[in-house]
Design an enzyme around this catalytic site. Structure first.
Site, PDB file in Angstrom:
ATOM      1  N   CYS A   2       0.823  -1.202   0.000  1.00 16.21           N
ATOM      2  CA  CYS A   2       0.000   0.000   0.000  1.00 16.21           C
ATOM      3  C   CYS A   2       0.862   1.259   0.000  1.00 16.21           C
ATOM      4  CB  CYS A   2      -0.878   0.021   1.233  1.00 16.21           C
ATOM      5  SG  CYS A   2      -1.933  -1.399   1.385  1.00 16.21           S
ATOM      6  N   ARG A  27       5.427   0.007  -6.043  1.00 15.67           N
ATOM      7  CA  ARG A  27       5.407  -0.815  -4.836  1.00 15.67           C
ATOM      8  C   ARG A  27       4.475  -2.012  -4.980  1.00 15.67           C
ATOM      9  NH1 ARG A  27       6.739   2.227   0.014  1.00 15.67           N
ATOM     10  NH2 ARG A  27       5.143   1.092   1.137  1.00 15.67           N
ATOM     11  N   TRP A  75      -2.906  -2.648  -1.538  1.00 11.42           N
ATOM     12  CA  TRP A  75      -2.510  -4.026  -1.841  1.00 11.42           C
ATOM     13  C   TRP A  75      -3.336  -4.888  -0.897  1.00 11.42           C
ATOM     14  CZ3 TRP A  75      -0.040  -8.241   0.551  1.00 11.42           C
ATOM     15  CH2 TRP A  75       0.511  -9.186  -0.314  1.00 11.42           C
ATOM     16  N   ASN A 101      -1.892   2.304   5.816  1.00 14.92           N
ATOM     17  CA  ASN A 101      -0.968   1.221   5.449  1.00 14.92           C
ATOM     18  C   ASN A 101      -0.745   0.378   6.691  1.00 14.92           C
ATOM     19  OD1 ASN A 101      -0.653   2.379   2.995  1.00 14.92           O
ATOM     20  ND2 ASN A 101       1.562   2.708   3.138  1.00 14.92           N
ATOM     21  N   GLY A 102      -0.655  -0.932   6.533  1.00 15.58           N
ATOM     22  CA  GLY A 102      -0.413  -1.801   7.690  1.00 15.58           C
ATOM     23  C   GLY A 102      -1.604  -2.710   7.919  1.00 15.58           C
ATOM     24  N   GLU A 481      17.938 -17.779  -7.102  1.00 14.78           N
ATOM     25  CA  GLU A 481      17.544 -16.427  -7.499  1.00 14.78           C
ATOM     26  C   GLU A 481      16.992 -16.414  -8.934  1.00 14.78           C
ATOM     27  OE1 GLU A 481      16.826 -13.853  -6.145  1.00 14.78           O
ATOM     28  OE2 GLU A 481      16.939 -12.284  -7.661  1.00 14.78           O
ATOM     29  N   LYS A 485      13.272 -15.142 -10.001  1.00 14.00           N
ATOM     30  CA  LYS A 485      13.100 -14.043 -10.956  1.00 14.00           C
ATOM     31  C   LYS A 485      12.153 -14.464 -12.070  1.00 14.00           C
ATOM     32  CE  LYS A 485      14.440 -11.573  -9.599  1.00 14.00           C
ATOM     33  NZ  LYS A 485      14.484 -10.634  -8.571  1.00 14.00           N
ATOM     34  N   GLU A 488       8.474 -14.942 -10.707  1.00 13.54           N
ATOM     35  CA  GLU A 488       7.732 -13.767 -10.256  1.00 13.54           C
ATOM     36  C   GLU A 488       7.284 -12.871 -11.402  1.00 13.54           C
ATOM     37  OE1 GLU A 488       9.843 -11.465  -7.252  1.00 13.54           O
ATOM     38  OE2 GLU A 488      11.721 -11.594  -8.326  1.00 13.54           O
ATOM     39  N   HIS A 504      15.938 -36.963  -5.085  1.00 11.66           N
ATOM     40  CA  HIS A 504      15.184 -37.396  -3.905  1.00 11.66           C
ATOM     41  C   HIS A 504      13.731 -36.956  -4.003  1.00 11.66           C
ATOM     42  CE1 HIS A 504      18.834 -38.823  -2.093  1.00 11.66           C
ATOM     43  NE2 HIS A 504      19.415 -37.667  -2.359  1.00 11.66           N
ATOM     44  N   LYS A 603       6.678  -4.359  -3.789  1.00 13.16           N
ATOM     45  CA  LYS A 603       8.104  -4.051  -3.697  1.00 13.16           C
ATOM     46  C   LYS A 603       8.561  -4.058  -2.248  1.00 13.16           C
ATOM     47  CE  LYS A 603      11.990  -2.634  -5.490  1.00 13.16           C
ATOM     48  NZ  LYS A 603      12.730  -3.733  -6.135  1.00 13.16           N
TER      49      LYS A 603
HETATM   50  C1  G6P Z   1       9.630  -8.436  -2.098  1.00 14.90           C
HETATM   51  C2  G6P Z   1      10.275  -8.068  -3.419  1.00 14.90           C
HETATM   52  C3  G6P Z   1      11.552  -8.872  -3.618  1.00 14.90           C
HETATM   53  C4  G6P Z   1      12.486  -8.658  -2.433  1.00 14.90           C
HETATM   54  C5  G6P Z   1      11.807  -8.992  -1.105  1.00 14.90           C
HETATM   55  C6  G6P Z   1      12.618  -8.521   0.082  1.00 14.90           C
HETATM   56  O1  G6P Z   1       9.135  -9.733  -2.152  1.00 14.90           O
HETATM   57  O2  G6P Z   1       9.382  -8.302  -4.493  1.00 14.90           O
HETATM   58  O3  G6P Z   1      12.178  -8.450  -4.821  1.00 14.90           O
HETATM   59  O4  G6P Z   1      13.619  -9.449  -2.585  1.00 14.90           O
HETATM   60  O5  G6P Z   1      10.554  -8.309  -1.005  1.00 14.90           O
HETATM   61  O6  G6P Z   1      12.629  -7.126   0.065  1.00 14.90           O
HETATM   62  P1  G6P Z   1      13.719  -6.238   0.780  1.00 14.90           P
HETATM   63  O7  G6P Z   1      13.264  -4.828   0.549  1.00 14.90           O
HETATM   64  O8  G6P Z   1      13.678  -6.614   2.242  1.00 14.90           O
HETATM   65  O9  G6P Z   1      15.040  -6.541   0.162  1.00 14.90           O
END
Ligand code: G6P
Length: 608
Positions: A2, A27, A75, A101-102, A481, A485, A488, A504, A603
């Site tokens: 949010c 975000r 959100w 927010n929250g 990673e 990527k 997502e 396994h 974000k």
């Molecule tokens: C969200 C983002 C990711 C990020 C993660 C941790 O899920 O989409 O890209 O790695 O949060 O975020 P931070 O701000 O703590 O690195």
């Protein structure tokens, strides 16, 4: 997650609010709304879906004459992303409008009480409880009512509130969720994230937990948690709104991938001094370093993958026990921590709720907390014993690329720093490791050459439903990673496995045509990974091998190969990231996905 914006001043509020919300789009959100106050009336406009729908709805009324207003991108947590659930929420007689927010954890009991008091609700949100509670608590003092109401809430919140009786005022209060304010000759601006303020000012005030602010006739009045008025110092932001623009690239993600060499260089270069490492925000004495008995790295998402790569580096170079822990799990464990444990919290945003909770738990148990953060004014940076900042610059695409790269730079330097101070490692090995680190920006630039080929290879991937990623050691960190990527942003189901673990269970999913991305860069593990490649190929898999030039011969029968420059085994995750990010980007593009703002993602994840 949010986003909140607000404006009160001498100009029309609507254009500022819409522009501010567009700065927060990155975000991640799924509905939006604004409220403006004029002629003792609060007007609310909301939509489910994207900000452009809200802009369409408001177009006939722009710029409007109202000079005070608040806005929100939501959100969804409680209730679907519909217009009804979008913020701002009005109290029953329209006396108050609130954006939040929250998460309000005691909203069910508050709602029950309000219902028995005769209030009715038009949304499924926890936020509407705040609006009704404000009306119930109103005693003629706008600021006092917001404080009284906030004291009844448990959970996390940043609130911006309008009151019909005070048309030139906004009141804000916050607990756990961030809120920043700034002022220029046109008025006062507020936002949950400083990127929405940068166009207007670089000097911002950060509201701390339980502090509140009354903005009245263009003046900011700050109040301490006990209600007494206080002076507040502003923080100067060293970035510009321009940093958060696409600069000719089609997408923020693509721009940010191309910024990786600079992000890595700008992060590590200031800390490398005459073959030694000196961090500005972390400078323990040799004795203090020698007292560290183990390191725990905790983080979420991609930052957790940085932790996995960091674990290998700290173990090998500093010879210290090191674990990487997912923050949402670690925070609820009962770990045995003491003042000899160094807990490293990695977070781009510095606001991730689980990482912050893990930090607080570690501090409570007596551990020293070092954070690695990209946003200087963030809560995690504020609450840590020491901080090392990454210099990736603002990252707008939801899926992290350059910040991940910069975080890797810091953990590599941290491993080498601990090794130097502990004198556990031959100087020769450390010097050559540091030389390799210095070469990474140039090698990252070379890795970017894959951009063209990625477009072609993506065509083979775009129609897939599943991809498996495998690798060992540093290659495993890279695979984890790369898989995240791809999934997502392209919505293809992807899983990463330690290559030796595949047999396994998961190997039962491999059938004719299944795509396996095999990370095989680490020399030490190469033969072992090749055996695992053979196992999946024998079951009909097609393989995309990620490797270095010298191994091409052994991998000549792979369906696809992409090469990365040679480096120290520990550093491969940073070089392997670039081509796989590019591949994910182009695959997502071909699938018509919203690359910069993938569905359901945020974000900065400020809720658990
Ligand atoms: C969200 C983002 C990711 C990020 C993660 C941790 O899920 O989409 O890209 O790695 O949060 O975020 P931070 O701000 O703590 O690195």
């Amino acid at each position: 997650m949010c986003g909140i914006v607000g404006y009160t001043g001498k100009n029309a509020a609507l254009p500022y609010l819409l522009e501010g919300l567009s700065r927060l789009e990155y975000r991640g959100y799924d509905s939006a709304g604004i409220a403006v106050i004029e002629n003792s009336r609060i007007d609310v406009t909301r939509t489910g879906g994207s900000l452009s729908l809200l802009e369409e709805k408001l177009a006939p009324f722009l710029p409007g004459t109202a000079k005070t207003g608040i806005g929100h991108t939501r959100w969804a947590t409680h209730g679907a992303p519909t217009e009804q659930n979008a913020h701002p929420h009005l109290s029953r007689s329209g006396l108050f409008a609130v954006v939040h927010n929250g998460i309000i954890e005691n909203y069910t009991e508050l709602k029950e009480q309000l219902v028995s008091d005769g209030f009715s609700f038009s949304s499924q949100t926890d936020t509407e409880v705040i609006a009704q509670l404000l009306e119930k608590n109103y005693d003629g003092s706008f600021h006092g009512t917001v404080r009284k109401t906030a004291a009844m809430l448990s959970g996390s919140f940043a609130l911006a509130v309008l009151c019909r009786n005070e048309p030139d005022s906004i009141v804000c209060i916050r607990k756990e969720s961030p809120l920043v304010l700034g002022k220029n000759e046109n008025g006062v601006f507020l936002a949950s994230d400083s990127s929405a303020l940068l166009r207007h000012t670089k000097d911002v005030f950060r509201l701390e937990n339980n502090e509140s602010v009354l903005i009245e006739n263009g003046e900011l009045h700050f109040f301490a948690p006990d209600g007494s008025e206080e002076e507040k110092k502003s923080i100067h932001l060293n970035r510009s709104a321009h940093d958060a623009e696409k600069n000719g690239y089609s997408h923020f993600m693509l721009k940010e991938i191309f910024e990786e060499p600079a992000a890595f260089r700008n992060t590590v270069a200031p800390f490398l001094k005459n073959g030694r490492i000196e961090f500005s925000g972390f400078s323990p004495t040799k004795e203090e370093v020698k007292k560290i008995s183990r390191v725990i790295i905790t983080a979420c998402g991609s930052a957790y993958h940085v932790g996995i790569a960091g674990k290998y580096a700290i173990e090998r170079l500093a010879k210290l026990p090191c674990e990487a822990e997912i923050a949402s799990e670690f925070r609820y464990r009962s770990p045995v921590l003491d003042e000899r444990t160094l807990v490293v919290v990695i977070s781009q945003s510095g606001e991730t709720a689980d990482s912050l909770a893990a930090l607080r738990m570690a501090k409570e148990k007596g551990a020293k907390v070092l954070s690695v953060v990209n946003v200087p004014e963030s809560t995690i940076a504020n609450e840590s014993d020491s901080v090392i900042y990454t210099a990736a610059g603002p990252e707008i695409a939801v899926a992290t690329t350059k910040a991940y790269c910069a975080q890797l730079g810091v953990v590599y330097l941290l491993a080498a720093f601990l090794a130097f101070e502990r004198e556990e490692n031959g100087k020769g090995e450390l010097q050559s490791f540091i030389r390799e680190i210095r070469q990474i920006p140039e090698k990252l630039s070379r890795a970017l050459d894959y951009a063209q080929e990625a477009q072609q290879t993506a065509k083979q991937l775009a129609s897939l439903e599943h991809i498996y990623y495998i690798g060992r050691q540093s290659d495993f960190a890279a695979a984890a990673e790369a898989s995240l990527k791809m999934k997502e942003i392209s919505y293809i189901h992807c899983e990463a496995y330690a290559a030796g673990e595949l047999k396994h269970g998961t190997i039962s999913l491999i059938e004719k045509g299944t795509l396996v991305v095999a990370h095989a860069c680490c020399d030490r593990m190469f033969e072992k990974t090749v055996s695992n490649i053979r196992e999946v190929k024998a079951r009909g898999a097609r393989v995309l091998a990620v490797t270095t030039k010298k191994h091409l011969k052994e991998l000549s029968d792979m369906e696809y190969v992409l090469t990365v420059p040679e480096t120290d085994e520990l550093l491969f995750p940073v070089l392997e990231a670039v081509p796989l990010q590019l591949l994910a980007f182009h695959t997502a593009l071909l699938r018509g996905c919203s690359v910069d703002k993938p569905r359901n993602l945020a974000k900065s994840v400020t809720v658990e």
